[in-house]
Enzyme design. Sequence first.
Site, PDB file in Angstrom:
ATOM      1  N   ARG A  15       0.842  -1.197   0.000  1.00 30.58           N
ATOM      2  CA  ARG A  15       0.000   0.000   0.000  1.00 30.58           C
ATOM      3  C   ARG A  15       0.881   1.253   0.000  1.00 30.58           C
ATOM      4  O   ARG A  15       2.076   1.194   0.242  1.00 30.58           O
ATOM      5  CB  ARG A  15      -0.910   0.018   1.240  1.00 30.58           C
ATOM      6  N   LYS A  75       1.510   1.963   7.339  1.00 33.26           N
ATOM      7  CA  LYS A  75       1.865   1.176   8.526  1.00 33.26           C
ATOM      8  C   LYS A  75       2.669   1.998   9.519  1.00 33.26           C
ATOM      9  O   LYS A  75       3.234   3.046   9.194  1.00 33.26           O
ATOM     10  CB  LYS A  75       2.683  -0.057   8.116  1.00 33.26           C
ATOM     11  N   TYR A  94      -1.280   4.503  10.611  1.00 34.33           N
ATOM     12  CA  TYR A  94      -1.601   3.554  11.686  1.00 34.33           C
ATOM     13  C   TYR A  94      -0.404   3.469  12.629  1.00 34.33           C
ATOM     14  O   TYR A  94       0.753   3.477  12.173  1.00 34.33           O
ATOM     15  CB  TYR A  94      -1.866   2.155  11.115  1.00 34.33           C
ATOM     16  N   HIS A  96      -0.851   1.604  16.285  1.00 34.58           N
ATOM     17  CA  HIS A  96      -1.030   0.397  17.121  1.00 34.58           C
ATOM     18  C   HIS A  96       0.030   0.342  18.234  1.00 34.58           C
ATOM     19  O   HIS A  96       0.831  -0.598  18.312  1.00 34.58           O
ATOM     20  CB  HIS A  96      -0.950  -0.879  16.271  1.00 34.58           C
ATOM     21  N   GLU A 118      -6.132   4.583  13.718  1.00 33.37           N
ATOM     22  CA  GLU A 118      -7.030   3.615  14.356  1.00 33.37           C
ATOM     23  C   GLU A 118      -7.765   4.134  15.586  1.00 33.37           C
ATOM     24  O   GLU A 118      -8.650   3.450  16.091  1.00 33.37           O
ATOM     25  CB  GLU A 118      -6.270   2.320  14.702  1.00 33.37           C
ATOM     26  N   VAL A 239     -11.547  -9.179  18.018  1.00 33.53           N
ATOM     27  CA  VAL A 239     -11.986  -8.279  19.093  1.00 33.53           C
ATOM     28  C   VAL A 239     -11.144  -7.008  19.089  1.00 33.53           C
ATOM     29  O   VAL A 239     -10.021  -6.987  18.586  1.00 33.53           O
ATOM     30  CB  VAL A 239     -11.898  -8.942  20.497  1.00 33.53           C
ATOM     31  N   ASP A 270      -2.562  -6.924  15.345  1.00 28.00           N
ATOM     32  CA  ASP A 270      -1.934  -5.591  15.349  1.00 28.00           C
ATOM     33  C   ASP A 270      -2.099  -4.894  16.693  1.00 28.00           C
ATOM     34  O   ASP A 270      -1.360  -3.964  17.005  1.00 28.00           O
ATOM     35  CB  ASP A 270      -2.460  -4.720  14.190  1.00 28.00           C
ATOM     36  N   ASN A 300      -0.385  -7.028   8.771  1.00 21.96           N
ATOM     37  CA  ASN A 300      -0.754  -6.086   7.701  1.00 21.96           C
ATOM     38  C   ASN A 300      -1.432  -6.853   6.570  1.00 21.96           C
ATOM     39  O   ASN A 300      -1.021  -6.792   5.406  1.00 21.96           O
ATOM     40  CB  ASN A 300       0.463  -5.307   7.191  1.00 21.96           C
TER      41      ASN A 300
HETATM   42  N1  LIG Z   1      -4.185  -7.804  10.996  1.00 24.79           N
HETATM   43  C1  LIG Z   1      -4.578  -6.847  10.163  1.00 24.79           C
HETATM   44  O1  LIG Z   1      -4.061  -6.714   9.058  1.00 24.79           O
HETATM   45  C2  LIG Z   1      -5.693  -5.950  10.550  1.00 24.79           C
HETATM   46  C3  LIG Z   1      -6.124  -5.932  11.828  1.00 24.79           C
HETATM   47  N2  LIG Z   1      -7.206  -5.184  12.214  1.00 24.79           N
HETATM   48  C4  LIG Z   1      -7.576  -5.282  13.625  1.00 24.79           C
HETATM   49  O2  LIG Z   1      -8.717  -6.081  13.840  1.00 24.79           O
HETATM   50  C5  LIG Z   1      -9.233  -5.793  15.148  1.00 24.79           C
HETATM   51  C6  LIG Z   1     -10.748  -5.630  15.093  1.00 24.79           C
HETATM   52  O3  LIG Z   1     -11.053  -4.411  14.419  1.00 24.79           O
HETATM   53  P1  LIG Z   1     -12.565  -3.950  14.148  1.00 24.79           P
HETATM   54  O4  LIG Z   1     -13.410  -5.093  13.790  1.00 24.79           O
HETATM   55  O5  LIG Z   1     -12.482  -2.798  13.229  1.00 24.79           O
HETATM   56  O6  LIG Z   1     -13.013  -3.428  15.576  1.00 24.79           O
HETATM   57  P2  LIG Z   1     -14.515  -3.146  16.054  1.00 24.79           P
HETATM   58  O7  LIG Z   1     -14.412  -2.170  17.170  1.00 24.79           O
HETATM   59  O8  LIG Z   1     -15.396  -2.835  14.904  1.00 24.79           O
HETATM   60  O9  LIG Z   1     -14.984  -4.566  16.618  1.00 24.79           O
HETATM   61  C7  LIG Z   1     -14.427  -5.147  17.748  1.00 24.79           C
HETATM   62  C8  LIG Z   1     -15.513  -5.946  18.427  1.00 24.79           C
HETATM   63  O10 LIG Z   1     -14.909  -6.676  19.509  1.00 24.79           O
HETATM   64  C9  LIG Z   1     -15.905  -6.793  20.498  1.00 24.79           C
HETATM   65  N3  LIG Z   1     -15.300  -7.229  21.739  1.00 24.79           N
HETATM   66  C10 LIG Z   1     -14.498  -6.535  22.600  1.00 24.79           C
HETATM   67  N4  LIG Z   1     -14.172  -7.311  23.634  1.00 24.79           N
HETATM   68  C11 LIG Z   1     -14.764  -8.525  23.426  1.00 24.79           C
HETATM   69  C12 LIG Z   1     -14.806  -9.753  24.134  1.00 24.79           C
HETATM   70  N5  LIG Z   1     -14.183  -9.882  25.312  1.00 24.79           N
HETATM   71  N6  LIG Z   1     -15.504 -10.789  23.600  1.00 24.79           N
HETATM   72  C13 LIG Z   1     -16.150 -10.661  22.423  1.00 24.79           C
HETATM   73  N7  LIG Z   1     -16.144  -9.510  21.711  1.00 24.79           N
HETATM   74  C14 LIG Z   1     -15.474  -8.470  22.207  1.00 24.79           C
HETATM   75  C15 LIG Z   1     -16.538  -5.404  20.536  1.00 24.79           C
HETATM   76  O11 LIG Z   1     -17.789  -5.416  21.174  1.00 24.79           O
HETATM   77  C16 LIG Z   1     -16.617  -5.092  19.050  1.00 24.79           C
HETATM   78  O12 LIG Z   1     -17.877  -5.453  18.503  1.00 24.79           O
HETATM   79  C17 LIG Z   1      -8.476  -4.540  15.595  1.00 24.79           C
HETATM   80  O13 LIG Z   1      -7.405  -4.891  16.450  1.00 24.79           O
HETATM   81  C18 LIG Z   1      -7.948  -3.981  14.297  1.00 24.79           C
HETATM   82  O14 LIG Z   1      -6.840  -3.127  14.470  1.00 24.79           O
HETATM   83  C19 LIG Z   1      -7.896  -4.413  11.318  1.00 24.79           C
HETATM   84  C20 LIG Z   1      -7.484  -4.365  10.014  1.00 24.79           C
HETATM   85  C21 LIG Z   1      -6.316  -5.087   9.537  1.00 24.79           C
HETATM   86  C1  LIG Z   2      -5.176  -1.750  10.358  1.00 25.13           C
HETATM   87  C2  LIG Z   2      -3.944  -2.406   9.980  1.00 25.13           C
HETATM   88  O1  LIG Z   2      -3.208  -2.862  10.810  1.00 25.13           O
HETATM   89  C3  LIG Z   2      -3.585  -2.517   8.584  1.00 25.13           C
HETATM   90  O2  LIG Z   2      -4.367  -2.102   7.737  1.00 25.13           O
HETATM   91  O3  LIG Z   2      -2.478  -3.011   8.280  1.00 25.13           O
END
Ligand SMILES: NC(=O)C1=CN([C@@H]2O[C@H](COP(=O)(O)OP(=O)(O)OC[C@H]3O[C@@H](n4cnc5c(N)ncnc54)[C@H](O)[C@@H]3O)[C@@H](O)[C@H]2O)C=CC1
Ligand SMILES: CC(=O)C(=O)O
Length: 371
Positions: A15, A75, A94, A96, A118, A239, A270, A300
């Site tokens: 990206r 990133k 971002y 994190h 974020e 979560v 992340d 990512n």
């Molecule tokens: N690895 C990657 O490339 C990427 C990672 N992410 C990450 O994914 C994660 C989720 O992001 P979003 O869905 O946008 O967040 P969001 O805020 O939309 O959803 C998170 C959900 O987790 C729930 N939650 C919190 N504690 C909980 C528990 N103990 N049990 C069950 N549910 C619980 C909340 O109620 C919420 O509905 C974040 O850490 C985000 O940074 C996002 C994009 C890319």
């Molecule tokens: C949100 C995040 O970690 C990504 O887009 O790489």
Amino acid sequence: MRIGVPKEIKNHEYRVGLTPESVAELVANGHELFVETQAGAGIGAADDIYETAGAKILATASEVFETAEMIVKVKEPQAVERAMLKPGQILYTYLHLAPDPEQTKDLVDSGAVCIAYETVTDDQGGLPLLKPMSQVAGRMSVQAGATALEKAHGGRGVLMGGVPGVAPAKVVVVGGGVVGFNAAQMAVGMHADVTILDRNPATLEKLSNHFEASAKVVYSTKAALADLVAEADLVVGAVLVPGAAAPKLVTRDMLKTMQPGAVLVDVAIDQGGCFETSKATTHADPTYVVDEVVHYCVANMPGAVARTSTYALNNATLHHAVKIANKGWKQALKDDAHLKNGLNVCEGKITCEPVANDLGYEYVAADSFLN
Ligand SMILES: NC(=O)C1=CN([C@@H]2O[C@H](COP(=O)(O)OP(=O)(O)OC[C@H]3O[C@@H](n4cnc5c(N)ncnc54)[C@H](O)[C@@H]3O)[C@@H](O)[C@H]2O)C=CC1
Ligand SMILES: CC(=O)C(=O)O
Ligand SMILES: [Mg+2]
């Protein structure tokens, strides 16, 4: 304002912080744009396209960091990039920080003004600059999980949708926000047997109304999660507690109850990951095995579909970039409480409370910098 876009350097990160169209928009607002050579190569935008949009191409990242008052990235800055940040320079990307003490210390030491995509909020209680990448990663999580379930990739040899007469894969999605919703949509579309856990009653109601009989929706308790994980073929970790390190919901003990060759995809990696056994991996080497369970923990994920992701990200980030550039960061943050929530590190202080709490820093409110 002089705005710089370095080429991303994280593993298989294709990206870029600004598309040529976004560059043209900022130029039209009277700003000077400096783009590192080949920064847009991963989305098929060559240097001459950025030049046509009005950018000056610079040969190295160090020239970009030296020249720009604001750096726009995707990133979190890697160590060599952090070393180039200057006091008062704006970093818009971002971050994190909660699970990353080394990065946090370097950003504090840099004296830069660091706005994290974020933690920017909106009127609906959402995270609009995280949302597009969560949509991408949620959708990808099921692709990644389906591939990892194949025997040749270490999985237990289960097809997501099964076939007539053979049961589909059991998919458990932990967290029903943006990632979880998008993961469930894809898994339902593949005819898997899908269960989503969350603990927010409004989210449970929304999921239940949307998916009706095509997915089960369960209130998230330790006991419910333990039962579901033991039976699952694929568990997606989705979560988030905004700004904070992810809670470790799937423990090592739960892992031992899982079926050999089952797969965990920890999208929340992340923020440190929501499985006790998660550690960040890269697109180059995305999986590893603990207790016969395959772990996919790429931090990512959207970088692999860079064209879709860069345009989706810019759709959410550009209007704030324009405001920061037009008004300066102080006025832009004063005028917009949601953008102010993005300020994580400012001139040597931590201005995001969950980051300060998780990493043992003094918390200083963003308002104290805005007078
Ligand atoms: N690895 C990657 O490339 C990427 C990672 N992410 C990450 O994914 C994660 C989720 O992001 P979003 O869905 O946008 O967040 P969001 O805020 O939309 O959803 C998170 C959900 O987790 C729930 N939650 C919190 N504690 C909980 C528990 N103990 N049990 C069950 N549910 C619980 C909340 O109620 C919420 O509905 C974040 O850490 C985000 O940074 C996002 C994009 C890319
Ligand atoms: C949100 C995040 O970690 C990504 O887009 O790489
Ligand atoms: Mg086992």
